[in-house]
Design an enzyme around this catalytic site. Structure first.
Site, PDB file in Angstrom:
ATOM      1  N   ASP A   1      27.851  15.058 -21.826  1.00 22.30           N
ATOM      2  CA  ASP A   1      27.734  16.618 -21.326  1.00 22.30           C
ATOM      3  C   ASP A   1      28.847  16.265 -20.288  1.00 22.30           C
ATOM      4  OD1 ASP A   1      25.110  15.973 -22.377  1.00 22.30           O
ATOM      5  OD2 ASP A   1      23.987  14.324 -21.248  1.00 22.30           O
TER       6      ASP A   1
ATOM      7  N   GLU B   1      19.742  24.693 -23.428  1.00 24.11           N
ATOM      8  CA  GLU B   1      20.077  23.615 -21.922  1.00 24.11           C
ATOM      9  C   GLU B   1      21.230  24.008 -21.861  1.00 24.11           C
ATOM     10  OE1 GLU B   1      18.769  19.270 -22.603  1.00 24.11           O
ATOM     11  OE2 GLU B   1      20.556  19.192 -24.524  1.00 24.11           O
TER      12      GLU B   1
END
Length: 437
Positions: free
Chosen positions: A14, A190
């Site tokens: 991420d 997302e």
């Protein structure tokens, strides 16, 4: 430094890359090797000099939701896992936006980009705010400090949304600033990450098929955003999974930071990077996954660790044996392992060269074919016989020049009526290899 570009023991998925001063900082989640869940209860920060991207420094832990042997918890209201943070600079201070699973998120601050960060506040939302804001969770926050000093936060899981943050305190959501579905619902999963390039606003995000990082553009921070395309897909010829990352310009070169999976799960994700190009019209052509990291090419004449493979087909996968050793395991008949790309140089004085690989035997026999450029139609330049024991396998192969991808295609030696019973038995595990003249 090849992909993955951080040390073997480090798992930072991420990734949000940010350049502050003369260093690039990587902020992200923190995974654990061989875990059955995403993320940890702490965040870590790594950085590198913008002129030396092959040497990354760990700055240690920066924020915690649980006490550990060296730190107290920074979040008295929650001890859940920390996911997908972002960090921005405003007026000489560095603000961390933390997403805490099933809990109210928060903002923390530091005088240094590497932290550690101290808690400022949970997100503060207006009393009459929309329900999704009232929850105060702000999934996968991505934050943009615009040129005029205004601050925006972009979030969402399955549905995207944004709001404006008070530039005075960096945690209060301004009334009537909420906007829903900035990325159309049918295309968004997302991982919102905003960037501004020139006069164009970019949102990098993970679409519904989560392997990819796509982007959308707008002429305003509040949209509307128009779909641009895919930047990178970590599921092309590789065991894919969710993706999350962003773009960053370092010394004039644009990069996409993303992650890949290990240990035959969608967890245990490691940080990777590819060079990209932003064209004059603002578009970003899709790039393929490579083994390069920050390099322009790899040397075939230096040992290559097996875990920098960017192609894994047929069920083989990378796993961590310990903090120093990684192998490609579960190599069976038909498996393909690939590396992009090597520069073999221009010396054509030799007709042949040698190839050596370090393998762990699995009690079987097989063959490792060595192909260049393509695993389906590329030229086979040689092959190694694989035995049942651990050791170094050798082959004399055709000498090549120039830049090539290298692929290993595996076969077993079982023939006849009973061959079908052996087709799924592992042939070996690959640890490293090298070409030499």
């Amino acid at each position: 430094m090849a992909n993955p570009f951080l040390p073997n023991w480090e798992y930072i998925p991420d990734g949000e890359p940010r350049v502050f001063g003369n260093r690039v900082y990587l902020y992200g989640s923190h995974d654990l090797a061989g875990s059955d869940r995403f993320c940890d209860y702490k965040l870590k920060v790594w950085s590198a000099d913008i002129n030396d991207l092959n040497n990354w420094t760990c700055h240690g832990d920066s924020f915690h939701t649980r006490m550990d042997r060296d730190h107290a918890s920074d979040t008295p209201w929650s001890d859940k896992e920390l996911y997908a943070p972002d960090v921005v600079e405003k007026d000489g201070k560095y603000y961390l936006y933390a997403y805490i699973v099933h809990s109210k998120g928060c903002v923390a601050v530091s005088d240094r980009p590497e932290g550690p960060f101290r808690l400022v506040s949970q997100y503060q939302v207006p009393e009459n705010a929309e329900d999704i804001l009232k929850e105060g969770i702000f999934t996968d926050p991505g934050v943009l400090v615009d040129d005029d000093g205004r601050v925006y936060i972009y979030c969402g899981y399955l549905k995207s949304y944004m709001a404006e943050i008070s530039a005075d305190n960096m945690y209060e959501i301004l009334p009537h600033s909420y906007k829903a579905d900035i990325i159309p619902e049918d295309g968004f999963f997302e991982a919102c990450s905003p960037r501004k390039v020139g006069d164009t606003y970019y949102l990098i995000y993970s679409p519904k098929n989560g392997n990819r990082l796509d982007y959308a553009t707008s002429q305003s921070p509040t949209g509307p955003y128009q779909y641009g395309g895919t930047i990178v897909d970590n599921g092309v010829d590789y065991p894919g999974g969710n993706n999350h990352g962003s773009i960053c310009q370092i010394n004039g070169q644009w990069y996409i930071f993303y992650h890949r999976m290990t240990n035959n799960t969608v967890m245990s994700r490691r940080a990777c990077v590819e060079r990209i190009e932003i064209l004059p019209d603002g578009s970003i052509p899709q790039v393929e996954m490579t083994s390069l990291g920050f390099e322009k090419s790899l040397s075939p004449y230096q040992p290559t660790s097996a875990d920098v493979a960017c192609v894994l087909k047929g069920g083989c996968y990378i796993t961590e044996r310990n903090v120093l050793e990684r192998s490609v395991v579960q190599i069976t008949k038909g498996c393909v392992i690939g590396y992009k790309v090597f520069d073999f140089g221009e010396d054509n004085s030799s007709v042949t060269m040698e190839f050596s690989a370090k393998v762990r035997g699995c009690g079987n026999k097989g063959k490792m074919k060595i192909l260049i450029d393509d695993y389906r139609s590329g030229e086979e330049i040689g092959a190694c016989d694989i035995g049942p024991d651990n050791g170094i396998v050798h082959a004399v192969v055709k000498s090549v020049t120039g830049i090539h991808a290298v692929f290993f295609v595996f076969d077993d030696e079982y023939q006849g009526y009973f061959a079908e019973f052996f087709k799924d038995r592992p042939i070996c595990e690959l640890e490293s290899f090298v070409f030499h003249k």
